[in-house]
Design a protein around this motif. Structure first.
Motif, PDB file in Angstrom:
ATOM      1  N   ILE A 190      -4.137  -2.793  -4.130  1.00  0.00           N
ATOM      2  CA  ILE A 190      -3.175  -1.901  -4.787  1.00  0.00           C
ATOM      3  C   ILE A 190      -1.847  -1.925  -4.041  1.00  0.00           C
ATOM      4  CG2 ILE A 190      -2.663   0.523  -5.303  1.00  0.00           C
ATOM      5  CD1 ILE A 190      -5.650   0.909  -5.842  1.00  0.00           C
ATOM      6  N   THR A 191      -1.929  -1.898  -2.714  1.00  0.00           N
ATOM      7  CA  THR A 191      -0.698  -1.951  -1.914  1.00  0.00           C
ATOM      8  C   THR A 191       0.066  -3.244  -2.153  1.00  0.00           C
ATOM      9  OG1 THR A 191      -1.769  -0.602  -0.202  1.00  0.00           O
ATOM     10  CG2 THR A 191       0.217  -1.811   0.428  1.00  0.00           C
ATOM     11  N   GLY A 192      -0.675  -4.362  -2.243  1.00  0.00           N
ATOM     12  CA  GLY A 192      -0.022  -5.636  -2.501  1.00  0.00           C
ATOM     13  C   GLY A 192       0.659  -5.683  -3.857  1.00  0.00           C
ATOM     14  N   VAL A 245      -7.674  -0.638  -1.582  1.00  0.00           N
ATOM     15  CA  VAL A 245      -6.373  -0.132  -1.123  1.00  0.00           C
ATOM     16  C   VAL A 245      -5.436  -1.278  -0.794  1.00  0.00           C
ATOM     17  CG1 VAL A 245      -5.234   1.151   0.716  1.00  0.00           C
ATOM     18  CG2 VAL A 245      -7.327   2.043  -0.289  1.00  0.00           C
ATOM     19  N   ALA A 246      -5.987  -2.340  -0.188  1.00  0.00           N
ATOM     20  CA  ALA A 246      -5.148  -3.486   0.162  1.00  0.00           C
ATOM     21  C   ALA A 246      -4.590  -4.163  -1.087  1.00  0.00           C
ATOM     22  CB  ALA A 246      -5.959  -4.483   0.987  1.00  0.00           C
ATOM     23  N   ARG A 297     -11.429  -0.194   1.416  1.00  0.00           N
ATOM     24  CA  ARG A 297     -10.310  -0.806   2.140  1.00  0.00           C
ATOM     25  C   ARG A 297      -9.732  -1.992   1.388  1.00  0.00           C
ATOM     26  NH1 ARG A 297     -12.525  -0.739   8.442  1.00  0.00           N
ATOM     27  NH2 ARG A 297     -12.372   1.518   8.751  1.00  0.00           N
ATOM     28  N   LEU A 342       1.772  -3.124  -5.636  1.00  0.00           N
ATOM     29  CA  LEU A 342       2.937  -2.241  -5.597  1.00  0.00           C
ATOM     30  C   LEU A 342       4.109  -2.906  -4.880  1.00  0.00           C
ATOM     31  CD1 LEU A 342       1.273   1.226  -4.821  1.00  0.00           C
ATOM     32  CD2 LEU A 342       2.262   0.467  -6.990  1.00  0.00           C
ATOM     33  N   LEU A 343       3.827  -3.652  -3.829  1.00  0.00           N
ATOM     34  CA  LEU A 343       4.894  -4.353  -3.129  1.00  0.00           C
ATOM     35  C   LEU A 343       5.529  -5.429  -3.998  1.00  0.00           C
ATOM     36  CD1 LEU A 343       3.340  -4.766   0.444  1.00  0.00           C
ATOM     37  CD2 LEU A 343       5.289  -3.343  -0.198  1.00  0.00           C
TER      38      LEU A 343
END
Length: 362
Positions: A320-322, A317-318, A314, A324-325
């Motif tokens: 990587i998401t950050g 994923v957090a 988790r 990408l944003l």
């Protein structure tokens, strides 16, 4: 006679007979109190088989709107059908269950049943979030009630409290009098005052819950020990006298409960022959919640490795998401800047070319 007055008279009569007969018959009983305008139990004239405390507990679960325990036998389910109106979609959702100690069985023509055993039983309920519990068994002391509070209690029944004597008028022009200087009288009266205060607090809690989007079921449970003190000091005569006042108090309280709950509440009174003990006859348990011990063992088990892996995934994923944003934001800003410059160039050309054409024509 209006329904409320009829209900009060019936309740008072049945409770009086109920508690007075407990001393005579020597049996433990359960007594069901219904709403006169919207019945949830069968008629008081119905004949009911003897119930165990486990079956009484299952009845309470059903009255709260839940399924009976999966362990309930077919024979026990049949007994529940003798008590309850056969409409699973119409239950009150609120129950007052009161244990009366120092008294015994009952022998009257009313919706009641003998209790076959006296072993402690469970009231099985689902998740705690679906049920609001209110206990009437908080410890009390005589000192918590002042003369003013006792006078207010007497006034509630159009009575009086003067010089340590509590006087409650009866409908037959007689009076009930209790000398609070005597230990047994004071214990009995203060037990009643404590009971009324706690039931009033339960109604206040119900008022707070009534505004919720999804109102939970409500179980008010407790024990009344006052008759035991009168029985020990005065015998059957003292119990009969206390029974009358207890009946008046409970009749008044059920009027208030019925009004506060808009009729969606019933009562279950269990008359227990044994003397007062610390434990109640019923133990409320939640079937869908693990115990604290189970949770502690889970933390220390081999499953902790799997939990750590889930947490790691988790977090990854957090992150990587950050990232990408952030990249998407930077790209958006760059494209916006290019578009802005291109727009300025087009505007500049729009004004330059007409001037060039005009010069060439000259």
């Amino acid at each position: 006679m209006d329904p409320k007055s009829c209900y009060r008279f019936t309740f008072l009569l049945l409770i009086s007979l109920f508690l007075q007969s407990t001393v005579v018959s020597g049996k433990s009983s359960v007594f069901f109190i219904d709403n006169p305008s919207h019945r949830y139990f069968h008629s008081p004239s119905s004949k009911i088989s003897s119930l165990s405390l486990s079956e009484v507990g299952a009845t309470v679960s059903v009255l709260l709107g839940f399924a009976p325990p999966a362990t309930l036998s077919a024979a026990s389910s049949s007994k529940l059908n003798e008590v309850l109106i056969p409409n699973p979609f119409d239950r009150p959702g609120s129950v007052l269950i009161l244990e009366v100690t120092g008294a015994e069985g009952v022998s009257i023509e009313a919706l009641r049943s003998d209790v076959m055993n006296k072993n402690r039983a469970d009231i099985q309920l689902p998740d705690a979030n679906e049920v609001s519990l209110f206990s009437l068994d908080e410890p009390k002391t005589d000192a918590e009630y002042s003369d003013k509070e006792l006078s207010d209690f007497a006034s509630w029944f159009s009575g009086s409290y003067v010089n340590g004597e509590l006087t409650i008028p009866l409908e037959n022009a007689a009076d009930l009098k209790f000398q609070l200087s005597k230990e047994a009288d004071r214990e009995f009266v203060t037990s009643l005052v404590s009971l009324t205060h706690k039931i009033q607090r339960a109604m206040e809690m119900h008022h707070d819950l009534s505004g919720a989007v999804r109102r939970p079921s409500e179980l008010i449970s407790g024990k009344f020990d006052g008759l035991k003190a009168l029985k020990e000091h005065y015998g059957a005569e003292g119990v009969a006298k206390g029974t009358k006042l207890f009946s008046i108090v409970m009749s008044k309280m059920f009027d208030s409960l019925t009004e506060a709950y808009k009729g969606q509440i019933v009562g279950v009174i269990v008359c227990n022959e044994r003397p007062s003990v610390a434990e109640s006859l019923f133990n409320v348990i939640f079937t869908s919640q693990p115990s604290a011990r189970w949770l502690e063992e889970t933390k220390e088990s081999s499953n902790s490795t799997a939990i750590e892996e889930i947490v790691l995934v988790r977090r990854t994923v957090a992150w990587i998401t950050g990232i990408l944003l952030i990249i998407a934001t930077l790209l958006g800003l760059t494209v916006h800047e290019i578009n802005f410059k291109y727009s300025n160039l087009r505007i500049h050309d729009t004004y330059r070319w007409p001037r060039l054409i005009a010069l060439e024509q000259k």
